[in-house]
Design an enzyme around this catalytic site. Sequence first.
Site, PDB file in Angstrom:
ATOM      1  N   GLY A 240       0.955  -1.207  -0.168  1.00 36.53           N
ATOM      2  CA  GLY A 240      -0.035  -0.070   0.098  1.00 36.53           C
ATOM      3  C   GLY A 240       0.913   1.476  -0.046  1.00 36.53           C
ATOM      4  O   GLY A 240       0.366   2.478   0.058  1.00 36.53           O
TER       5      GLY A 240
ATOM      6  N   THR B  75       2.604   9.261  -2.872  1.00 38.36           N
ATOM      7  CA  THR B  75       2.750   8.136  -1.937  1.00 38.36           C
ATOM      8  C   THR B  75       3.536   8.463  -0.804  1.00 38.36           C
ATOM      9  O   THR B  75       3.555   7.996   0.096  1.00 38.36           O
ATOM     10  CB  THR B  75       3.149   6.835  -2.635  1.00 38.36           C
ATOM     11  OG1 THR B  75       4.644   7.141  -3.413  1.00 38.36           O
ATOM     12  CG2 THR B  75       2.222   6.286  -3.850  1.00 38.36           C
TER      13      THR B  75
ATOM     14  N   VAL C  69      11.964   6.686   2.411  1.00 35.95           N
ATOM     15  CA  VAL C  69      10.873   7.522   3.300  1.00 35.95           C
ATOM     16  C   VAL C  69       9.730   6.835   3.891  1.00 35.95           C
ATOM     17  O   VAL C  69       8.895   7.353   5.081  1.00 35.95           O
ATOM     18  CB  VAL C  69      10.387   8.439   2.444  1.00 35.95           C
ATOM     19  CG1 VAL C  69       9.310   8.111   1.410  1.00 35.95           C
ATOM     20  CG2 VAL C  69       9.349   9.743   2.968  1.00 35.95           C
TER      21      VAL C  69
ATOM     22  N   GLU D   6       9.418   5.028   6.637  1.00 34.29           N
ATOM     23  CA  GLU D   6       9.273   4.778   7.839  1.00 34.29           C
ATOM     24  C   GLU D   6       9.556   6.119   8.624  1.00 34.29           C
ATOM     25  O   GLU D   6       9.442   6.356   9.640  1.00 34.29           O
ATOM     26  CB  GLU D   6      10.275   3.894   8.433  1.00 34.29           C
ATOM     27  CG  GLU D   6       9.956   2.470   8.166  1.00 34.29           C
ATOM     28  CD  GLU D   6      11.034   1.164   8.291  1.00 34.29           C
ATOM     29  OE1 GLU D   6      12.245   1.642   7.758  1.00 34.29           O
ATOM     30  OE2 GLU D   6      10.854   0.220   8.814  1.00 34.29           O
TER      31      GLU D   6
HETATM   32 MO1  MOS Z   1       9.830  -2.670   8.192  1.00 32.63          MO
HETATM   33  S1  MOS Z   1       9.404  -2.618  10.291  1.00 32.63           S
HETATM   34  O1  MOS Z   1      11.485  -2.905   8.286  1.00 32.63           O
HETATM   35  O2  MOS Z   1       8.585  -3.383   7.467  1.00 32.63           O
END
Ligand code: MOS
Length: 719
Positions: free
Chosen positions: A468, A615, A684, A686
């Site tokens: 997503g 996104t 980007v 996280e």
């Molecule tokens: Mo992320 S916690 O490496 O999906």
Amino acid sequence: MSDSYDTPDQRNLLDQTAQGVIGQPLDRPEGALKACGQATYAAEHDLTNCAEGVLVGATIGCGRVVRIHRDEVLAMPGVLAIYADQAMLRRNAQGTAGEAPIQDVTTVDYYGQPVALVVAESFEQATAAAKALRVDYDVTTDADFDPAAVEYEPSEEADELGDLDRAMDEAAFSIDRTFTTEAHNSAAMEPHASIADWDGRKLTLYGSFQMLKYNVKELADSLGVAEKNVRILSPYIGGGFGSKLGISHDAVSAALAARELGRPVRVTLTRQQVFETITRRSETRQRLRLACDRQGRLTGIGHEAWVTNLPDEGFAEPVTQATKFLYAGQNRRLALSIGRVQLTTAGSVRAPGEAVGMQVLEAAMDEMAEAAGIDPIEFRKRNLPAELPGEGLPYSSRMLTEALDRGARSFGWDQRHQQPCQRREGEWWIGMGVASAARVNILSKAEARVTLRADGGVLVESDQTDLGTGSYAILGQIAAEMLGVPIDRTDVALGDSDLPAGAGSGGSWGATSTGSAVFRACEAIRATLAHKLSVDVDELRLKDGLANDRPVTELLDKDLVETGRIEPGKTMKDYSQASYGAFFCEAAVNAFTGETRIRRMTGAFGFGRVLNAKTARSQCLGGMVWGIGSALTEAMEFDHRTGRLMTHDLAEYHVPVHRDVPAIEVILLEERDTVASPLQAKGVGELGICGAAGAVANAIYNACGVRLHSFPMTPDKLV
Ligand code: MOS
């Protein structure tokens, strides 16, 4: 060209191409399918003669299965089989190195751990039978369920520089605070589910996973079959946040049951089973020691963290990861310790390390700035090191100062009162807080195949997944841009383990890494086109299906197919690489009830080239929403007598709902990072969660003058 990215690619090719599609806020091509119920999720595949499996979770927190009363349940209507005596019910793996940790199924390590799979003709029959299944246990009476009551030992060697104790003694200003954060669950919208279908020796598994190339390894290893006999299909995923990095019990048990029964088997987890069995983010205790001189320059940083996991598990939440590179201070101590508890496996949950490490560091930075009498933005800017402390590496790029300044302007930081308890509206104290954002940047090995078809259309193929997050959109944009083809003539096929191995979705590396592989495949196609036109590749101009003003189809007598590859190289070792940003929050705290409402938030982020502005913005928004949850409500609360998770669904584990989330402004900064990837892009995915809760905590203090050191900051703690 070598696969590994050793020398920064300075050409900035994507700034010279003409299609003009890169970076645009294009819709996700699969977005409408998902919104209209037309994207088939793992559990929704309709296979003929599919049997239904339901997992049975242990009702003890630690001990042994002594007896399973199968006969009673085998006599129930529709029940086909009960599986409990095979190595089918393993701990969910970590998604690291493709290992599936083997677990003796008679041992119960945590409450809710699957101990049996009941398979029946219908889901209702299987559910009824699973509920009726009696299991006798031998309970371990002295098990450890309480992170506050166990011993901790170093999980790695402490990272030390200079003499922190002395810096603290000699500092003009210092703080020494211990914070706590609670365990988190990924709580992805789509619960984990698998359908297994064997054709002779070959398994096809419909599942919901982030890292197909590892997931195939894990599954093959669990089943004792060759990798070439396992195919995983995971084209649409309803969120993962780390919980689908590795395979889980549904996949292995469905595959084994299907093999035994000789027909397809579906296993879906309930929401409660997701909470009880899928990896959690460890709760943390964090001691922050900060020391600075009279000018507000940090002379010391101590960040020591205590986290937990099950015995023998290798993962330890890397809490201090960003503290290593973010701020100056010549005397440092970073340390991580681990305690062993019989609670669900701890693993990667969105932005492992920074998510909880940054929120605490940034709350501590606010206290330090106040102690030094300096504006918290100015204090941060004053303490950005010129090079990586202790190692002398340069930063690949860092727009933290710009993010703080741009965000402050847009947010109206100049309206903030420096002292707390200065602004009151009725029952509400109003305050503003700021925090930095930082998340390490990683380039990961990836492969992708690009076809420029003889009809002028483009096909991009990789086993890359899309949670997503925008993989379908972004990979199509890169190919369309590089090959000068309209986006509506660009198809992207993902989420099939038979396709070339992309980087997978994890650690914010999916778009940049698999995108770099697409970029390189397109470069090879460009070289061929240039050759056909007898021009230098630098003279090639591709736009709207024309190659130097000639229809590209005239140059093609057959499809041009190229596979692009990228691997991390010297650039990863020679630079400190991270994405940066800043959060601003306005919070209202009720003077009587302690309730906190978030009124506004602004985030400004610099992460190299923006590949798709929509996104990217969505990722930042989602991260900030999680920051609100992390600051105010989210907590996995365990009964420390039994190890049972009390907040095991979305009624009790409170994620922010629409009413809790205000208008959020996201500012995307223009940046190019040639070191990070050939795309000049960094991760980007996280970044938006990494520090967001710190801005909320700092706004709460500025509103009502209460400094809490315990997340989430629930009303009971505030009054
Ligand atoms: Mo992320 S916690 O490496 O999906």
